[in-house]
Design a protein around this motif. Structure first.
Motif, mmCIF file in Angstrom:
data_model
loop_
_atom_site.group_PDB
_atom_site.id
_atom_site.type_symbol
_atom_site.label_atom_id
_atom_site.label_comp_id
_atom_site.label_asym_id
_atom_site.label_seq_id
_atom_site.Cartn_x
_atom_site.Cartn_y
_atom_site.Cartn_z
ATOM 1 N N ASP A 80 -13.195 -4.489 2.461
ATOM 2 C CA ASP A 80 -11.844 -4.645 3.014
ATOM 3 C C ASP A 80 -10.777 -4.509 1.931
ATOM 4 O OD1 ASP A 80 -12.822 -5.015 5.563
ATOM 5 O OD2 ASP A 80 -12.481 -7.185 5.615
ATOM 6 N N MET A 81 -11.027 -5.135 0.777
ATOM 7 C CA MET A 81 -10.034 -5.079 -0.305
ATOM 8 C C MET A 81 -9.935 -3.670 -0.888
ATOM 9 S SD MET A 81 -8.558 -7.934 -0.200
ATOM 10 C CE MET A 81 -7.462 -7.644 -1.578
ATOM 11 N N ASN A 82 -11.058 -2.974 -1.003
ATOM 12 C CA ASN A 82 -11.017 -1.591 -1.483
ATOM 13 C C ASN A 82 -10.219 -0.707 -0.531
ATOM 14 O OD1 ASN A 82 -12.418 -2.002 -3.873
ATOM 15 N ND2 ASN A 82 -14.402 -1.482 -2.985
ATOM 16 N N ALA A 83 -10.438 -0.891 0.772
ATOM 17 C CA ALA A 83 -9.681 -0.113 1.762
ATOM 18 C C ALA A 83 -8.190 -0.403 1.629
ATOM 19 C CB ALA A 83 -10.166 -0.440 3.170
ATOM 20 N N LEU A 84 -7.854 -1.674 1.457
ATOM 21 C CA LEU A 84 -6.443 -2.054 1.292
ATOM 22 C C LEU A 84 -5.858 -1.428 0.034
ATOM 23 C CD1 LEU A 84 -3.961 -3.776 2.100
ATOM 24 C CD2 LEU A 84 -4.978 -5.633 0.731
ATOM 25 N N MET A 85 -6.558 -1.574 -1.087
ATOM 26 C CA MET A 85 -6.021 -1.102 -2.362
ATOM 27 C C MET A 85 -5.904 0.412 -2.431
ATOM 28 S SD MET A 85 -5.278 -3.924 -3.573
ATOM 29 C CE MET A 85 -4.644 -3.439 -5.136
ATOM 30 N N ASN A 86 -6.675 1.124 -1.625
ATOM 31 C CA ASN A 86 -6.598 2.585 -1.599
ATOM 32 C C ASN A 86 -5.634 3.110 -0.545
ATOM 33 O OD1 ASN A 86 -8.330 3.534 -3.732
ATOM 34 N ND2 ASN A 86 -9.995 2.591 -2.592
ATOM 35 N N SER A 87 -4.971 2.199 0.150
ATOM 36 C CA SER A 87 -3.982 2.634 1.140
ATOM 37 C C SER A 87 -2.649 2.903 0.446
ATOM 38 C CB SER A 87 -3.828 1.585 2.243
ATOM 39 O OG SER A 87 -3.292 0.385 1.742
ATOM 40 N N ASP A 88 -1.819 3.669 1.115
ATOM 41 C CA ASP A 88 -0.512 4.055 0.573
ATOM 42 C C ASP A 88 0.589 3.159 1.107
ATOM 43 O OD1 ASP A 88 -1.426 6.366 -0.853
ATOM 44 O OD2 ASP A 88 -1.550 7.433 1.054
ATOM 45 N N VAL A 89 1.600 2.981 0.281
ATOM 46 C CA VAL A 89 2.800 2.269 0.685
ATOM 47 C C VAL A 89 3.993 3.157 0.324
ATOM 48 C CG1 VAL A 89 3.000 0.965 -1.490
ATOM 49 C CG2 VAL A 89 4.031 0.054 0.576
ATOM 50 N N GLU A 90 4.984 3.172 1.178
ATOM 51 C CA GLU A 90 6.194 3.954 0.935
ATOM 52 C C GLU A 90 7.233 3.050 0.274
ATOM 53 O OE1 GLU A 90 8.507 7.207 0.661
ATOM 54 O OE2 GLU A 90 6.536 7.275 1.617
ATOM 55 N N LEU A 91 7.653 3.426 -0.937
ATOM 56 C CA LEU A 91 8.637 2.637 -1.675
ATOM 57 C C LEU A 91 9.813 3.519 -2.062
ATOM 58 C CD1 LEU A 91 6.221 0.686 -4.039
ATOM 59 C CD2 LEU A 91 7.395 -0.211 -2.037
ATOM 60 N N ASP A 92 10.998 2.985 -1.905
ATOM 61 C CA ASP A 92 12.215 3.694 -2.287
ATOM 62 C C ASP A 92 12.481 3.415 -3.766
ATOM 63 O OD1 ASP A 92 14.574 5.124 -2.232
ATOM 64 O OD2 ASP A 92 15.741 3.465 -1.393
ATOM 65 N N ILE A 93 11.871 4.241 -4.618
ATOM 66 C CA ILE A 93 11.974 4.054 -6.060
ATOM 67 C C ILE A 93 12.656 5.267 -6.678
ATOM 68 C CG2 ILE A 93 10.645 3.936 -8.204
ATOM 69 C CD1 ILE A 93 8.516 2.419 -6.709
ATOM 70 N N ASN A 94 13.620 5.011 -7.540
ATOM 71 C CA ASN A 94 14.217 6.086 -8.317
ATOM 72 C C ASN A 94 13.339 6.301 -9.548
ATOM 73 O OD1 ASN A 94 16.454 6.369 -6.620
ATOM 74 N ND2 ASN A 94 17.504 4.695 -7.647
ATOM 75 N N PRO A 95 12.783 7.493 -9.709
ATOM 76 C CA PRO A 95 11.885 7.739 -10.842
ATOM 77 C C PRO A 95 12.573 7.515 -12.185
ATOM 78 C CG PRO A 95 11.792 9.533 -9.263
ATOM 79 C CD PRO A 95 12.945 8.665 -8.868
ATOM 80 N N LEU A 96 11.781 7.117 -13.168
ATOM 81 C CA LEU A 96 12.274 6.943 -14.522
ATOM 82 C C LEU A 96 12.342 8.303 -15.201
ATOM 83 C CD1 LEU A 96 10.019 3.904 -15.521
ATOM 84 C CD2 LEU A 96 12.447 3.817 -14.919
ATOM 85 N N ASP A 97 13.298 8.472 -16.097
ATOM 86 C CA ASP A 97 13.444 9.714 -16.843
ATOM 87 C C ASP A 97 12.318 9.809 -17.875
ATOM 88 O OD1 ASP A 97 14.882 12.112 -17.806
ATOM 89 O OD2 ASP A 97 15.136 10.869 -19.595
ATOM 90 N N ALA A 98 11.516 10.855 -17.801
ATOM 91 C CA ALA A 98 10.347 11.014 -18.674
ATOM 92 C C ALA A 98 10.737 11.031 -20.148
ATOM 93 C CB ALA A 98 9.580 12.280 -18.304
ATOM 94 N N LYS A 99 11.820 11.697 -20.495
ATOM 95 C CA LYS A 99 12.262 11.774 -21.898
ATOM 96 C C LYS A 99 12.631 10.388 -22.415
ATOM 97 C CE LYS A 99 14.109 13.579 -25.701
ATOM 98 N NZ LYS A 99 13.689 12.713 -26.777
ATOM 99 N N THR A 100 13.383 9.639 -21.626
ATOM 100 C CA THR A 100 13.798 8.296 -22.029
ATOM 101 C C THR A 100 12.597 7.381 -22.189
ATOM 102 O OG1 THR A 100 15.870 8.598 -20.821
ATOM 103 C CG2 THR A 100 15.292 6.353 -21.425
#
Length: 125
Positions: free
Chosen positions: A84-104
């Motif tokens: 059950d925990m493996n199934a949960l941990m492998n599931s996807d969640v949609e998050l509104d995240i602004n990506p971090l700048d790779a260079k910074t």
């Protein structure tokens, strides 16, 4: 951004370590963005903990203090809990995240392992 729950947990740990490490050179904007990402992780992490506790109660026993546990020797219920925990941990969640700048992020002085974990939430600008 869609992300696996196991990655949310790993990212949460890495971001906290980066923010709390005084040796890293993090500019205030990047630190603010990282703190914002950590805030977005709070609800999924609380939900994981809630479900984990429910599953321990479902498959386990309670002790005198009312705490729940699954005995290691109870391989059948331990197996169900792990599945059950493996199934949960492998599931996807949609998050509104602004990506971090790779260079910074690359200028902070992180290890290759830390950068690999952060890869999913970085972008080139």
């Amino acid at each position: 951004m869609e992300i696996k729950l196991h990655k949310v947990m790993k990212l949460n740990d890495i971001l906290k370590n980066i923010i709390n490490n005084k040796e890293y050179k993090i500019d205030v904007v990047t630190k603010f963005q990282m703190l914002g990402i950590l805030k977005k992780f709070e609800t999924p992490l609380m939900n994981i903990e809630t479900i984990k506790n429910e599953k321990i109660m479902e498959y386990g026993k309670t002790n005198e203090e009312g705490g729940a546990f699954i005995e290691q020797s109870d391989t059948e219920n331990m197996g169900k809990f792990i599945a059950d925990m493996n199934a949960l941990m492998n599931s996807d969640v949609e998050l509104d995240i602004n990506p971090l700048d790779a260079k910074t992020v690359s200028d902070i002085g992180l290890s290759a392992d830390e950068l690999m974990v952060l890869y999913d939430i970085m972008e080139l600008n």
